[in-house]
Scaffold this motif. Structure first.
Motif, short mmCIF file in Angstrom:
data_model
loop_
_atom_site.label_atom_id
_atom_site.label_comp_id
_atom_site.label_asym_id
_atom_site.label_seq_id
_atom_site.Cartn_x
_atom_site.Cartn_y
_atom_site.Cartn_z
N PRO A 32 63.59 16.83 48.59
CA PRO A 32 64.24 16.47 49.86
C PRO A 32 64.16 14.99 50.20
O PRO A 32 64.93 14.51 51.04
CB PRO A 32 63.47 17.31 50.89
CG PRO A 32 62.10 17.45 50.29
CD PRO A 32 62.33 17.56 48.80
N CYS A 33 63.23 14.27 49.56
CA CYS A 33 63.05 12.87 49.93
C CYS A 33 62.33 12.09 48.83
O CYS A 33 61.66 12.67 47.97
CB CYS A 33 62.29 12.75 51.25
SG CYS A 33 60.94 13.95 51.42
N PHE A 34 62.48 10.76 48.89
CA PHE A 34 61.95 9.86 47.87
C PHE A 34 61.43 8.61 48.58
O PHE A 34 62.18 7.91 49.26
CB PHE A 34 63.09 9.50 46.91
CG PHE A 34 62.70 8.75 45.67
CD1 PHE A 34 61.41 8.77 45.17
CD2 PHE A 34 63.65 8.01 44.97
CE1 PHE A 34 61.06 8.09 44.02
CE2 PHE A 34 63.33 7.33 43.81
CZ PHE A 34 62.03 7.36 43.34
N PHE A 35 60.14 8.35 48.44
CA PHE A 35 59.53 7.18 49.06
C PHE A 35 59.10 6.21 47.96
O PHE A 35 58.47 6.61 46.97
CB PHE A 35 58.33 7.58 49.93
CG PHE A 35 58.73 8.33 51.17
CD1 PHE A 35 59.16 7.67 52.30
CD2 PHE A 35 58.69 9.72 51.18
CE1 PHE A 35 59.53 8.36 53.45
CE2 PHE A 35 59.06 10.43 52.33
CZ PHE A 35 59.49 9.74 53.47
N THR A 155 54.84 19.79 55.66
CA THR A 155 55.41 20.54 54.53
C THR A 155 56.52 19.74 53.85
O THR A 155 56.63 19.72 52.63
CB THR A 155 55.99 21.89 55.02
OG1 THR A 155 54.94 22.64 55.63
CG2 THR A 155 56.58 22.68 53.87
N HIS A 156 57.32 19.06 54.66
CA HIS A 156 58.42 18.25 54.14
C HIS A 156 57.89 17.13 53.24
O HIS A 156 58.37 16.92 52.12
CB HIS A 156 59.21 17.66 55.31
CG HIS A 156 60.39 16.83 54.90
ND1 HIS A 156 61.58 17.38 54.52
CD2 HIS A 156 60.54 15.48 54.81
CE1 HIS A 156 62.44 16.42 54.21
NE2 HIS A 156 61.83 15.26 54.38
N LEU A 157 56.86 16.43 53.70
CA LEU A 157 56.31 15.30 52.96
C LEU A 157 55.69 15.73 51.63
O LEU A 157 55.71 14.98 50.65
CB LEU A 157 55.27 14.57 53.81
CG LEU A 157 55.82 13.78 55.01
CD1 LEU A 157 54.69 13.35 55.92
CD2 LEU A 157 56.61 12.57 54.53
N LYS A 158 55.13 16.93 51.59
CA LYS A 158 54.51 17.43 50.37
C LYS A 158 55.53 17.67 49.27
O LYS A 158 55.19 17.66 48.08
CB LYS A 158 53.76 18.73 50.65
CG LYS A 158 52.48 18.55 51.46
CD LYS A 158 51.78 19.88 51.68
CE LYS A 158 50.49 19.69 52.43
NZ LYS A 158 49.79 20.99 52.69
N LYS A 159 56.78 17.88 49.64
CA LYS A 159 57.83 18.15 48.66
C LYS A 159 58.48 16.88 48.12
O LYS A 159 59.23 16.92 47.15
CB LYS A 159 58.91 19.04 49.28
CG LYS A 159 58.42 20.42 49.70
CD LYS A 159 59.53 21.20 50.39
CE LYS A 159 59.06 22.57 50.83
NZ LYS A 159 60.13 23.32 51.55
N CYS A 160 58.19 15.75 48.75
CA CYS A 160 58.83 14.48 48.37
C CYS A 160 58.22 13.91 47.09
O CYS A 160 57.12 14.25 46.69
CB CYS A 160 58.66 13.47 49.49
SG CYS A 160 59.29 14.00 51.09
N GLY A 209 50.06 12.31 53.40
CA GLY A 209 50.84 13.50 53.08
C GLY A 209 51.47 13.53 51.71
O GLY A 209 52.10 14.53 51.34
N ALA A 210 51.32 12.47 50.92
CA ALA A 210 51.94 12.45 49.59
C ALA A 210 51.21 13.40 48.64
O ALA A 210 49.99 13.42 48.58
CB ALA A 210 51.90 11.03 49.02
#
Length: 355
Positions: A32-35, A155-160, A209-210
């Motif tokens: 869902p995301c990329f940092f 939960t969102h951050l864990k999927k990134c 959260g990473a």
């Protein structure tokens, strides 16, 4: 005979149909995301408004990028841009300097040209956003995300996916200057300082959260046009960096043991973009830049070389899109077992972590 041909055609069409379905699935966002954290190898515009010599928001930089000269230190896409493509992301990850709050949910690029692991790295060229400050910026983004998603933000951050591609300037600017030792300490001591500091930074990232973190090893800086000698790679420089990369790989191993609910992977950049490997893939010019032959960076609006798809380096310090494509593909797909440890980015994206 005719029936046999028809049978072959039918089988081929079935295989083609399956292949197209696979491509369609792979083209959907896998995360869902990329940092993104790092230096000029990942910067997408964070330095544009800083008082610094480390800028690339002018042609011929970006001449092959869909959005033109955005501040990327290459002719086209950076390695992280291309990894985003492989992950099926719909848009380029925006730089922190201009990201809108509503965009944070899909990721942020914090990377800054001339920045490093150490706070003082890059002072020679002016303002930059150090790794420590990038993490502070990320904390700001995480807090904004929490306001948007509420309890679901964790939960969102864990999927990134998180990319950490930093350390090049800590060696090139802090330790090697013109191919000679700039700092008086032994390379082993400098390496230990960097590993210790980066270890703390990765721990901070985990605390924010990473859970899926890419750690890029340092590439063959001894082959950079600005550091090689008469077009020949410096074995001394690359030897020092091999020692550092081994420590970096061990750090990844230790963190995977320590944080069982996360996965850290290491990318063997040194091997993937070695001149021998690039030569074998069609990049024939690996010792001189395509642009800025007589200057470290490209002169604004100058005309670059012809046939840039065959060049490994865009300017004296940064790779071409062609070289970035090699690194991104191998880091994602893990074509060779030695490319990554313990897995490639594709498998990291698919990995189901412990709660």
């Amino acid at each position: 005979m005719e029936d046999s041909r028809k049978g072959i055609i039918v089988i081929a069409m079935v295989i083609l149909g399956v292949s197209l379905q696979l491509i369609e699935v792979e083209s959907r966002p896998q995360v869902p995301c990329f940092f993104i954290f790092g230096d000029s190898l990942s910067d997408s515009g964070n330095n544009n408004n800083l008082l610094t010599l480390a800028k690339a928001n002018f042609l011929p930089y970006g001449m092959d990028h869909p959005n033109g000269p955005t501040g990327r230190f290459t002719n086209g896409k950076t390695t992280v841009d291309l990894i985003g493509d492989y992950l099926g992301l719909e848009d380029y990850i925006p730089p922190f300097s201009s990201v809108k709050d509503k965009e944070i949910v899909k990721g942020v690029n914090y990377a800054s040209g001339s920045a490093g692991i150490l706070q003082e790295t890059g002072y020679q060229v002016g303002m930059r956003v150090s790794m420590d400050q990038q993490l502070i910026n990320h904390k700001t983004a995480v807090l904004k995300l929490a306001k948007t998603l509420g309890k679901n933000s964790t939960t969102h951050l864990k999927k990134c996916i998180y990319s950490v591609y930093v350390g090049n300037n800590d060696w090139m600017l802090n330790y090697f200057a013109g191919g000679i030792a700039f700092f008086q300490g032994k390379p082993q001591a400098h390496s230990d300082i960097l590993i210790s500091k980066l270890s703390d930074q990765l721990k901070t990232l985990y605390g924010l959260g990473a859970r899926k973190i890419i750690v890029f090893g340092i590439g063959p800086l001894g082959c950079l046009p600005i550091l090689n000698v008469a077009g020949i790679c410096s074995n001394y420089v690359n030897g020092v960096l091999e020692m550092y990369n081994a420590k970096l790989k061990s750090l990844v191993d230790a963190y995977n043991t320590k944080f069982t609910d996360a996965k850290f992977i290491w990318i063997n950049t040194m091997a993937i973009v070695s001149p021998n490997n690039l030569n074998g893939l069609g990049l024939q010019v690996t010792n001189i830049p395509c642009c800025g032959v007589e200057t470290p960076v490209c002169i604004p609006f100058s005309i670059p070389c012809v046939g840039r798809e065959k060049y490994a380096y865009w300017d004296h310090e940064h790779p071409t899109e062609a070289a970035n494509k090699v690194l991104a593909k191998r880091a994602y797909s893990a074509i060779k077992k030695t490319d990554v440890y313990p897995m490639g980015i594709r498998n990291l994206a698919r990995l189901k972590l412990k709660a």
